[in-house]
Every structure is written in structure tokens, then in C-alpha cells.
Design an enzyme around this catalytic site. Structure first.
Site, PDB file in Angstrom:
ATOM      1  N   VAL A   1       0.832  -1.208   0.000  1.00 60.60           N
ATOM      2  CA  VAL A   1       0.000   0.000   0.000  1.00 60.60           C
ATOM      3  C   VAL A   1       0.862   1.251   0.000  1.00 60.60           C
ATOM      4  O   VAL A   1       0.614   2.202  -0.750  1.00 60.60           O
ATOM      5  CB  VAL A   1      -0.948  -0.003   1.214  1.00 60.60           C
TER       6      VAL A   1
ATOM      7  N   ASN B   1     -14.429  -5.352   2.469  1.00 61.00           N
ATOM      8  CA  ASN B   1     -13.761  -6.645   2.303  1.00 61.00           C
ATOM      9  C   ASN B   1     -14.619  -7.815   2.762  1.00 61.00           C
ATOM     10  O   ASN B   1     -14.614  -8.865   2.131  1.00 61.00           O
ATOM     11  CB  ASN B   1     -12.417  -6.630   3.031  1.00 61.00           C
TER      12      ASN B   1
ATOM     13  N   PHE C   1     -16.861 -10.717  -8.419  1.00 64.90           N
ATOM     14  CA  PHE C   1     -16.741 -11.577  -7.239  1.00 64.90           C
ATOM     15  C   PHE C   1     -17.840 -12.640  -7.191  1.00 64.90           C
ATOM     16  O   PHE C   1     -18.392 -12.928  -6.136  1.00 64.90           O
ATOM     17  CB  PHE C   1     -16.737 -10.732  -5.959  1.00 64.90           C
TER      18      PHE C   1
ATOM     19  N   GLY D   1     -14.683 -21.025  -6.532  1.00 64.27           N
ATOM     20  CA  GLY D   1     -13.302 -21.487  -6.534  1.00 64.27           C
ATOM     21  C   GLY D   1     -12.924 -22.130  -5.216  1.00 64.27           C
ATOM     22  O   GLY D   1     -13.741 -22.253  -4.299  1.00 64.27           O
TER      23      GLY D   1
ATOM     24  N   GLY E   1      -7.805 -16.007  -0.542  1.00 68.42           N
ATOM     25  CA  GLY E   1      -6.642 -15.785   0.308  1.00 68.42           C
ATOM     26  C   GLY E   1      -6.173 -14.364   0.160  1.00 68.42           C
ATOM     27  O   GLY E   1      -6.955 -13.451  -0.092  1.00 68.42           O
TER      28      GLY E   1
ATOM     29  N   CYS F   1      -5.653  -9.347   2.528  1.00 71.78           N
ATOM     30  CA  CYS F   1      -6.750  -8.490   2.977  1.00 71.78           C
ATOM     31  C   CYS F   1      -7.957  -9.263   3.495  1.00 71.78           C
ATOM     32  O   CYS F   1      -8.303  -9.164   4.667  1.00 71.78           O
ATOM     33  CB  CYS F   1      -7.179  -7.562   1.842  1.00 71.78           C
TER      34      CYS F   1
ATOM     35  N   ARG G   1       0.686 -14.717   0.471  1.00 65.82           N
ATOM     36  CA  ARG G   1       0.121 -14.638   1.815  1.00 65.82           C
ATOM     37  C   ARG G   1      -1.265 -15.274   1.853  1.00 65.82           C
ATOM     38  O   ARG G   1      -2.142 -14.921   1.106  1.00 65.82           O
ATOM     39  CB  ARG G   1       0.057 -13.180   2.278  1.00 65.82           C
TER      40      ARG G   1
END
Length: 496
Positions: free
Chosen positions: A24, A227, A268, A272, A276, A279, A347
């Protein structure tokens, strides 16, 4: 990139400092410099600073390398390890350091509070502090109090304003998202700071890309809310995908129908093998932790977390279903290690969780990712039976099964015959519904996606219905056919 002129003229150049040269912070610093401001970016990692000063990125992000080198040449962007130098340089100080997950699920704020300490120790006069790190609601007030405490220790009492200006950057599209934002959110109880942030972002704004001013706590919550809303959409689609399998439906066709609904939209909605990244999982845990402290039940947030955990383990379960739970002597090919395409970020990648699980079952894992191989090796350490392949096809050599976990576009371009020629087995598990199932089946492979039905005969469209034989009257249109406008008042209103 041609320069800072986008939608009207840029605001007057300002002296800015960005604390944190991670994802960021670096994107923000480079883009703010591109907008014409003088930016000092601070980081504590010497190796990273050496890379950045040479114009080299510490991670993969399209367009960012070009932007970094350009702004270094102009002199508008500089890197430093000195918090004092940054605080002296910047009238506006952006905090963009990491907030990793603590053992209890909370956001770890150690780096944020360290920056607050540094600001309070070195402030030479009035400053305005802007939080870009994703932090729990109330952190801005804690940062303000911490800075004031450090000022008091010095006997100083400079004017201080604090705002939250959360980022909504997608990895792989971060530069575009910063420079062409869907919206800019800023929250503060200081009207002058809000106006300053509006001016800083003015070249990026339009009627379609508004500046949304709000209070400090609402802006902090806005990031988490966005999120977890995205996580909820993904998790619900995954639940529907598993239901589609049981019902004999095809989730890709269902997705097309859903995405055409303007109340829902197409983004979205891809089923799947779990989400991950840095965020969604972290922010979901942090918001659940905040709710638990307040004593608020969050059954939907809890269900999202449980659903995603189930999906992350889905491919392992399907391998065991096909090959047995003891995978010793088995070789598994894995395509994709990054948590999503166009990044080398591993991550909380579902691929790494899968690789670890297969290794524990005794499998040899041959994996390939176009960008994330080195990061995966570092994250996995000395994992028994794991090795990186030099190409997607090399990963298939003598493998009993292929598992696609990250949907890099180049994987879908490989012909089924090439896969069949290298695989020892025939099983292909597509964790992102990215491959052409019928084409792979025609090549002799056993394809299984997520929520995909067995191919069925397609009902021909109305235009292809056979014409009535000559001499016989045609049938009337079916009773359920949409009425003509002249026949129905509702049709007339819709058409008008």
C-alpha cells in the site's frame, strides 16, 4: 504514464511523507509523486530501501516498476530510513505500515503505534496524519492520543489532525485502482483535513468517481465492511457451486444469469477453492475479533470464515477421494502458488495450504507459478517432497493428477493433448473453473471443476426450431411467450 493531468488540474504540489514501503505504501507514494507532489517514503528494511533506490520493486505489480523509475528520475520520490527526516519533510504524513494478524485474530498495531511514537517525537510544528493502513475502528483516535502523549513529553503542543483514508487497491491492478478509483473515502473530525484530502485527490475525481467524506470511525469501518462483503459474495457462490454439483446444474451458467442482474452485478461471483491474500482473511478475522470484544454475535461473518476454510480444503479432499488418503508414492502437479493471478503474493494462498496438506499425506508435489515460485519457496521452507518446476508442462511430468489453484491465463491456453502426453494419470481438478473441461475430456482426461455439471445436450434456440411442413398450419406461439407491447399495459410501460 504521461503526467499528473487527468480530470482537471492537480492541486498545488505539497510535501508528503509515507511511512511504509510495502504494497500500500509504495503504490501510494509513487502515485502521489506522479500527481506532482514531493514525497519521501520511509521504511526500516535496508535491503528493501536499496532495491527501491535503484528502481527495483520488492514484489511484482504491473505498471508500478515503470512508475517508480519515472518518479525517481523526476526527483519527486525519495526513500529514507529516517523517521525524523520524513516528519520534517511532510506536512501531511501517511501511515501505510502492516497490520498483521495477532494470535487472537486481532490486527497487530505495533508498527502503527511505532510510527505514531516517531511522529510525536520528531514533529517540528503542526502536522496532519492520514491512516492508510487497515486498522480496527477507533485506531485513529488512539494514534492521535499517542502522538499527543509524545508531544507532551517534549513539552510541545502542536496542532494535530488525524484522518482515515482507506485504500481499495486490488493486487495486479493497484496503480489503475489508485489513479482511477471507484471512489475515494476519507474520514475525519477536522473539516480542513478533509478538504485537503479532497484537493490531493482532485485530479482523480469525477461524477462517477466521487470523494466520500465521513467521520473517522465510519471510514475505518468502511474498509472492513467492503472486504467482508466481497468475502461473503465469494463464499456464497462457493456454497451455490457445491449445491449445483449435487443438483446437476452448472455454476458457470448460473453465474452468468446472476451477473446480468443489475442489483447483483458480475464481480466476485466466480466459484473457486477459497480466497486468500493479505486483505480478505485478515480483515475478516479482525472484524470478528472487534465484534467479540463488544459482545456482538456475528453468525454471518463466522459462516464466511467456516465456508472458506471448507473450500480451501476441497481439492485435498477430492484428491483423496480419487487416489486414496495415503498419497505416498503419488506425484501431484499444482498449477499456481500466488493467491491470485498477476501477483507474486503468497500470503494466505489456498495453494500453499494445499501443498502443505498433500506433503503431509506423503505426496511428491511438483508446482509451477509464473511469478510466485521464489516467494512460495521462502514461505514453505524445507517442505518434504516439494519442488518447483520450470514451466507448467514440466510440472506435469509423470504426475498422477493436476490441480489448478491459481487461474493464470496461460494455463488455459495449453492444449489438452499436451497435458495428456505428460501426465501419468488422467485426473484434472480445476479449482478456479479456468480450463476447458470438454476439450480436456476429449483428450482423454478426467476433468472436474467446482460446481460444473456433466456436459448435456443443449436445447436449440427458438430461431432454430424446425419449420412446419408445407401445407400444415403453424402452431400458435406458446402461452408463456412475452406479449407484444400493444397487447399488454406493463409491456408498454417497460418499453416507454
Amino acid at each position: 504514464m504521461d503526467g499528473p493531468m487527468m480530470n482537471g488540474s492537480s492541486s498545488a504540489p505539497r510535501h508528503l511523507a509515507v511511512f511504509g514501503a510495502g504494497y500500500v505504501g509504495l503504490v501510494s507514494a509513487a502515485c502521489l509523486a506522479w500527481l506532482g507532489h514531493e514525497v519521501v517514503c520511509v521504511d526500516s528494511q535496508p535491503r528493501r530501501l536499496r532495491q527501491l533506490r535503484r528502481g527495483r520493486l520488492p514484489f511484482h505489480e504491473p505498471l508500478l516498476g515503470e512508475l517508480l523509475q519515472e518518479q525517481l528520475r523526476t526527483g519527486r520520490l525519495r526513500f529514507s530510513s529516517s523517521a525524523r527526516a520524513a516528519v520534517n519533510h511532510g506536512d501531511v504524513l501517511f501511515i501505510a505500515v502492516g497490520t498483521p494478524t495477532a494470535a487472537d485474530g486481532a490486527a497487530e498495531l505495533g508498527q502503527v503505534m511505532q510510527v505514531a511514537d516517531d511522529i510525536g517525537r520528531h514533529m517540528p510544528g503542526p502536522r496532519q496524519v492520514v491512516m492508510k493502513s487497515t486498522v480496527p475502528v477507533g485506531t485513529g483516535e488512539r494514534v492521535r492520543q499517542r502522538i499527543r502523549e509524545r508531544l507532551a513529553q517534549r513539552g510541545a503542543c502542536w496542532a494535530l489532525a488525524v484522518a482515515s483514508n482507506p485504500e481499495f487497491l486490488r493486487e495486479g491492478l493497484a496503480v489503475q485502482d489508485f489513479l482511477r478509483p471507484e471512489r475515494v473515502v476519507a474520514g475525519s473530525d477536522d473539516a480542513r483535513l478533509l478538504e485537503l484530502l479532497r484537493e490531493l485527490h482532485a485530479p482523480l475525481l469525477s461524477a462517477q468517481r466521487p470523494f466520500l467524506a465521513m467521520d473517522l470511525r465510519s471510514a475505518e469501518l468502511c474498509k472492513y465492511a467492503a472486504n467482508v462483503m466481497l468475502a461473503a459474495r465469494l463464499s456464497l457462490m462457493n456454497e451455490l457451486a457445491l449445491l449445483a454439483e449435487g443438483l446437476g446444474a452448472d455454476i458457470e451458467q448460473v453465474r452468468e444469469g446472476l451477473g446480468r442482474d443489475p442489483r447483483i452485478g458480475p464481480l466476485f461471483l466466480r466459484a473457486g477453492c477459497g480466497f486468500g491474500g493479505s486483505c480478505l482473511p485478515k480483515d475478516l478475522r479482525a472484524l470478528r475479533h472487534s465484534a467479540a470484544i463488544l459482545g456482538h454475535a456475528t453468525p454471518m461473518l463466522d459462516a464466511i470464515a467456516a465456508s472458506n476454510e471448507r473450500m480451501v480444503g476441497l481439492l485435498e479432499a477430492r484428491v483423496c477421494e480419487a487416489l486414496g488418503e495415503d498419497l505416498r508414492g503419488r506425484c501431484i502437479a499444482v498449477w499456481g502458488l500466488a493467491f491470485k493471478p498477476q501477483t507474486d503474493d503468497v500470503r494466505e494462498s489456498p495453494a500453499l495450504a494445499l501443498v502443505r496438506a498433500l506433503s503431509l499425506r506423503g505426496a511428491q508435489v511438483q508446482a509451477y507459478d509464473p511469478m510466485a515460485g521464489a516467494a512460495a519457496l521462502e514461505a514453505l521452507g524445507e517442505l518434504p517432497g516439494f519442488q518447483l518446476a520450470g514451466s507448467a508442462l514440466e510440472a506435469l511430468q509423470q504426475a498422477d493428477a493436476l490441480l489448478l489453484v491459481t487461474d493464470w491465463p496461460q494455463f488455459a491456453a495449453l492444449p489438452g493433448e499436451a497435458l495428456r502426453a505428460r501426465l501419468r494419470g488422467a485426473l484434472v481438478l480445476d479449482g478456479r473453473n479456468a480450463l476447458d473441461g470438454p476439450q480436456l475430456a476429449a483428450a482423454g482426461l478426467q476433468y472436474r471443476g467446482i460446481g460444473r455439471a456433466v456436459a448435456k445436450a443443449v436445447v436449440p434456440p427458438v430461431e432454430a426450431w424446425p419449420q412446419a411442413p408445407a401445407g400444415r398450419p403453424t402452431q400458435e406461439a406458446p402461452a408463456c411467450a412475452w406479449p407484444r407491447r400493444s397487447d399488454h399495459a406493463v409491456s408498454a410501460r417497460l418499453a416507454g
